[in-house]
Scaffold this motif. Structure first.
Motif, PDB file in Angstrom:
ATOM      1  N   HIS A 134      -2.048   1.311   4.010  1.00  0.00           N
ATOM      2  CA  HIS A 134      -1.823   2.362   2.876  1.00  0.00           C
ATOM      3  C   HIS A 134      -1.405   3.738   3.221  1.00  0.00           C
ATOM      4  CE1 HIS A 134      -2.761   3.895  -1.131  1.00  0.00           C
ATOM      5  NE2 HIS A 134      -3.397   4.731  -0.517  1.00  0.00           N
ATOM      6  N   VAL A 135      -1.916   4.162   4.322  1.00  0.00           N
ATOM      7  CA  VAL A 135      -1.530   5.539   4.712  1.00  0.00           C
ATOM      8  C   VAL A 135      -0.082   5.617   5.093  1.00  0.00           C
ATOM      9  CG1 VAL A 135      -2.006   7.303   6.441  1.00  0.00           C
ATOM     10  CG2 VAL A 135      -4.007   6.343   5.093  1.00  0.00           C
ATOM     11  N   LYS A 136       0.141   4.526   6.114  1.00  0.00           N
ATOM     12  CA  LYS A 136       1.541   4.339   6.396  1.00  0.00           C
ATOM     13  C   LYS A 136       2.634   4.286   5.168  1.00  0.00           C
ATOM     14  CE  LYS A 136       4.779   1.880   9.302  1.00  0.00           C
ATOM     15  NZ  LYS A 136       5.269   3.125   9.967  1.00  0.00           N
ATOM     16  N   ARG A 137       2.077   3.457   4.257  1.00  0.00           N
ATOM     17  CA  ARG A 137       2.929   3.429   3.016  1.00  0.00           C
ATOM     18  C   ARG A 137       3.066   5.188   2.418  1.00  0.00           C
ATOM     19  NH1 ARG A 137       0.579  -1.520   2.374  1.00  0.00           N
ATOM     20  NH2 ARG A 137      -0.945  -0.733   0.975  1.00  0.00           N
ATOM     21  N   LEU A 138       2.092   5.542   2.183  1.00  0.00           N
ATOM     22  CA  LEU A 138       2.026   6.801   1.626  1.00  0.00           C
ATOM     23  C   LEU A 138       3.053   7.718   2.397  1.00  0.00           C
ATOM     24  CD1 LEU A 138      -1.562   7.416   0.466  1.00  0.00           C
ATOM     25  CD2 LEU A 138       0.349   6.921  -0.778  1.00  0.00           C
ATOM     26  N   LEU A 139       2.823   7.814   3.681  1.00  0.00           N
ATOM     27  CA  LEU A 139       3.725   8.664   4.593  1.00  0.00           C
ATOM     28  C   LEU A 139       5.133   8.400   4.407  1.00  0.00           C
ATOM     29  CD1 LEU A 139       1.207   8.846   7.663  1.00  0.00           C
ATOM     30  CD2 LEU A 139       1.999  10.941   6.170  1.00  0.00           C
ATOM     31  N   TRP A 266     -11.627   6.601   6.329  1.00  0.00           N
ATOM     32  CA  TRP A 266     -10.648   7.682   6.209  1.00  0.00           C
ATOM     33  C   TRP A 266     -10.532   8.756   4.899  1.00  0.00           C
ATOM     34  CZ3 TRP A 266      -5.634   6.821   8.286  1.00  0.00           C
ATOM     35  CH2 TRP A 266      -5.340   5.714   9.295  1.00  0.00           C
ATOM     36  N   SER A 267      -9.975   9.457   4.764  1.00  0.00           N
ATOM     37  CA  SER A 267      -9.874  10.433   3.788  1.00  0.00           C
ATOM     38  C   SER A 267      -8.825  11.206   3.408  1.00  0.00           C
ATOM     39  CB  SER A 267     -11.128  11.356   3.854  1.00  0.00           C
ATOM     40  OG  SER A 267     -10.799  12.425   4.871  1.00  0.00           O
ATOM     41  N   LEU A 268      -8.301  11.270   2.238  1.00  0.00           N
ATOM     42  CA  LEU A 268      -7.295  11.951   1.938  1.00  0.00           C
ATOM     43  C   LEU A 268      -7.561  13.223   0.883  1.00  0.00           C
ATOM     44  CD1 LEU A 268      -5.148   8.725   0.850  1.00  0.00           C
ATOM     45  CD2 LEU A 268      -4.290  10.510   2.417  1.00  0.00           C
ATOM     46  N   THR A 269      -7.546  14.431   1.566  1.00  0.00           N
ATOM     47  CA  THR A 269      -7.599  15.644   0.804  1.00  0.00           C
ATOM     48  C   THR A 269      -6.613  16.480   0.137  1.00  0.00           C
ATOM     49  OG1 THR A 269      -9.746  15.911   2.179  1.00  0.00           O
ATOM     50  CG2 THR A 269      -9.000  17.754   1.232  1.00  0.00           C
ATOM     51  N   PRO A 270      -6.375  16.453  -1.116  1.00  0.00           N
ATOM     52  CA  PRO A 270      -5.219  17.186  -1.672  1.00  0.00           C
ATOM     53  C   PRO A 270      -5.197  18.432  -1.278  1.00  0.00           C
ATOM     54  CG  PRO A 270      -6.900  16.536  -3.360  1.00  0.00           C
ATOM     55  CD  PRO A 270      -7.214  15.988  -2.131  1.00  0.00           C
ATOM     56  N   THR A 276      -4.277  16.614  -8.969  1.00  0.00           N
ATOM     57  CA  THR A 276      -4.176  15.445  -9.983  1.00  0.00           C
ATOM     58  C   THR A 276      -3.554  14.149  -9.349  1.00  0.00           C
ATOM     59  OG1 THR A 276      -2.012  16.476 -10.838  1.00  0.00           O
ATOM     60  CG2 THR A 276      -4.179  16.853 -11.960  1.00  0.00           C
ATOM     61  N   ASP A 277      -2.697  14.342  -8.212  1.00  0.00           N
ATOM     62  CA  ASP A 277      -1.755  13.459  -7.551  1.00  0.00           C
ATOM     63  C   ASP A 277      -2.917  12.411  -6.865  1.00  0.00           C
ATOM     64  OD1 ASP A 277      -0.169  15.221  -8.351  1.00  0.00           O
ATOM     65  OD2 ASP A 277       1.204  14.623  -6.723  1.00  0.00           O
ATOM     66  N   ALA A 278      -4.187  12.853  -6.196  1.00  0.00           N
ATOM     67  CA  ALA A 278      -4.911  12.160  -5.609  1.00  0.00           C
ATOM     68  C   ALA A 278      -5.253  10.696  -6.042  1.00  0.00           C
ATOM     69  CB  ALA A 278      -6.298  13.163  -5.201  1.00  0.00           C
ATOM     70  N   ALA A 279      -5.164  10.653  -7.334  1.00  0.00           N
ATOM     71  CA  ALA A 279      -5.656   9.359  -7.825  1.00  0.00           C
ATOM     72  C   ALA A 279      -4.773   8.317  -7.483  1.00  0.00           C
ATOM     73  CB  ALA A 279      -5.772   9.417  -9.386  1.00  0.00           C
ATOM     74  N   ALA A 280      -3.328   8.670  -7.433  1.00  0.00           N
ATOM     75  CA  ALA A 280      -2.433   7.558  -6.964  1.00  0.00           C
ATOM     76  C   ALA A 280      -2.334   7.248  -5.391  1.00  0.00           C
ATOM     77  CB  ALA A 280      -1.060   7.985  -7.345  1.00  0.00           C
ATOM     78  N   TRP A 281      -3.182   8.140  -4.787  1.00  0.00           N
ATOM     79  CA  TRP A 281      -3.171   7.926  -3.312  1.00  0.00           C
ATOM     80  C   TRP A 281      -4.519   6.889  -3.126  1.00  0.00           C
ATOM     81  CZ3 TRP A 281      -3.283  13.710  -2.111  1.00  0.00           C
ATOM     82  CH2 TRP A 281      -1.950  14.307  -2.463  1.00  0.00           C
ATOM     83  N   ALA A 282      -5.339   6.426  -3.859  1.00  0.00           N
ATOM     84  CA  ALA A 282      -6.625   5.839  -3.800  1.00  0.00           C
ATOM     85  C   ALA A 282      -6.350   4.495  -3.010  1.00  0.00           C
ATOM     86  CB  ALA A 282      -7.057   5.482  -4.973  1.00  0.00           C
TER      87      ALA A 282
END
Length: 361
Positions: A134-139, A266-270, A276-282
């Motif tokens: 998932h993280v690789k796809r986001l990056l 894992w964590s993703l801190t905006p 507001t973008d963080a929801a799409a990174w779940a």
């Protein structure tokens, strides 16, 4: 088409149990034979895992069993010899990290795979799991903006008894110290997420252990996409952790674990303004943890379907080249090493032996 993969295992140390479990979990694979330098260890392992055949050595195993896949769980100093023998016998190979004690030996293993038309998969299980994917796809998609800065830490603890094992801590038999033996896992995950590297500056340290190799290393790695990463590997850290942190334009990505990770690690801190973008990174609801099981499953599926290896098991040289660059830079008193330097390096394609700064009293 192969209906069921007949697998054979070489070496019965602790990690071999994970291989046996992964084979048992696959509906179209079976473990048919095992060999070990210790016949008693091989017989005990076979009894625990219900393996029918035990052989005195790899040559007799290959001749008698003709396996489809050979799983190599031995010290790195013998990986090339065993891998080339398995390819010559017509088997695919799954080898534990590090794949070889030198880039030249890995080159010979890859050449043998190509000549035999077989697959060479290296076990870097930290790439696996739904979180890493998932993280690789986001990056890769740019959803997090451009990656800027990274930290990669492998802070483990190995006492004197660990280094008392005869083949450990020696350049000739282990190939390297904690950078090669331990840090390569997180370095591989870092490179899986960030891609190819462009420059390395590094140092090796001997802080406390009685070892010929390093018990700690420090490096700065510049990746081609412009990310600067600080890398630390240690065998002297009582509070053990394996961690990555990647700061991007829109978020900080972190994973903190020890030997395996799931979504909770894992964590993703905006960044300010991107909350507001963080929801799409779940992370996805369905979770699979990193482990040998998913990696071997995907490798077996690729072999059975006659497909290329998946991204979780391809690029066998990427992280070993990064480790080699760390050793080569340390050998050059910390001067930068590039992929072009490494491609024609006069010493560090043959082995990683390098000066270690000894800071022990």
């Amino acid at each position: 088409m192969i209906q069921t993969l007949r697998c054979a295992l070489v070496g019965t140390g602790a990690v071999a149990n994970l291989h046996a479990q992964a084979v048992a979990a696959h509906p179209r694979a079976e473990l048919v034979a095992v060999t070990d330098i210790s016949p008693d260890a091989a017989r005990d392992f076979a009894a625990r895992h219900g393996i029918a055949a035990v052989h005195d050595d790899l040559a007799s195993l290959l001749a008698a069993e003709r396996p489809d896949v050979v799983l190599i769980c031995t010290p790195p100093g013998v990986h090339r010899e065993q891998t080339v023998a398995a390819f010559a016998a017509g088997a695919h190979v799954v080898v534990e990290k590090p794949p070889a004690p030198s880039l030249d030996e890995l080159d010979k293993m890859r050449a043998a795979a190509d000549a035999a038309g077989k697959q060479l998969a290296v076990v870097f299980q930290q790439r696996t799991g739904t979180a890493a994917a998932h993280v690789k796809r986001l990056l890769d998609s740019g959803a997090l903006g451009r990656p800027l800065l990274a930290q990669c830490q492998t802070l483990w603890f190995r006492d004197a008894g660990y280094f008392a094992v005869p083949w450990r801590g020696k350049w000739e038999t282990e190939g390297g110290g904690t950078t090669l033996g331990h840090g390569i896992h997180q370095l591989d995950l870092l490179a899986f997420l960030l891609g190819d590297w462009a420059r390395v500056e590094a140092r090796l340290w001997r802080l406390d252990r009685e070892t010929e190799t390093e018990d700690a290393s420090t490096a700065t790695v510049l990746f081609e996409r412009g990310v600067v990463a600080q890398v630390v590997a240690s065998a002297v850290s009582p509070r053990e952790t394996s961690s990555l942190r990647i700061d991007t334009q829109r978020a900080t990505v972190t994973v903190d674990h020890l030997y395996g990770h799931g979504h909770e690690n894992w964590s993703l801190t905006p960044a300010p303004g991107f909350e507001t973008d963080a929801a799409a990174w779940a992370f996805p609801e369905a979770e699979e943890r990193s482990d040998h099981g998913p990696l071997l499953r995907d490798v077996f599926d690729a072999i059975l379907d006659e497909q290329p290896l998946p991204p979780t098991a391809d690029a066998p040289a990427r992280s070993l080249e990064l480790v080699a660059a760390i050793y080569a830079s340390a050998d050059a008193d910390g001067r930068p090493v590039t992929p072009a330097d490494l491609a024609t390096h006069p010493t560090h394609r043959r082995g990683f032996a390098s000066p270690v700064t000894d800071l022990r009293p």
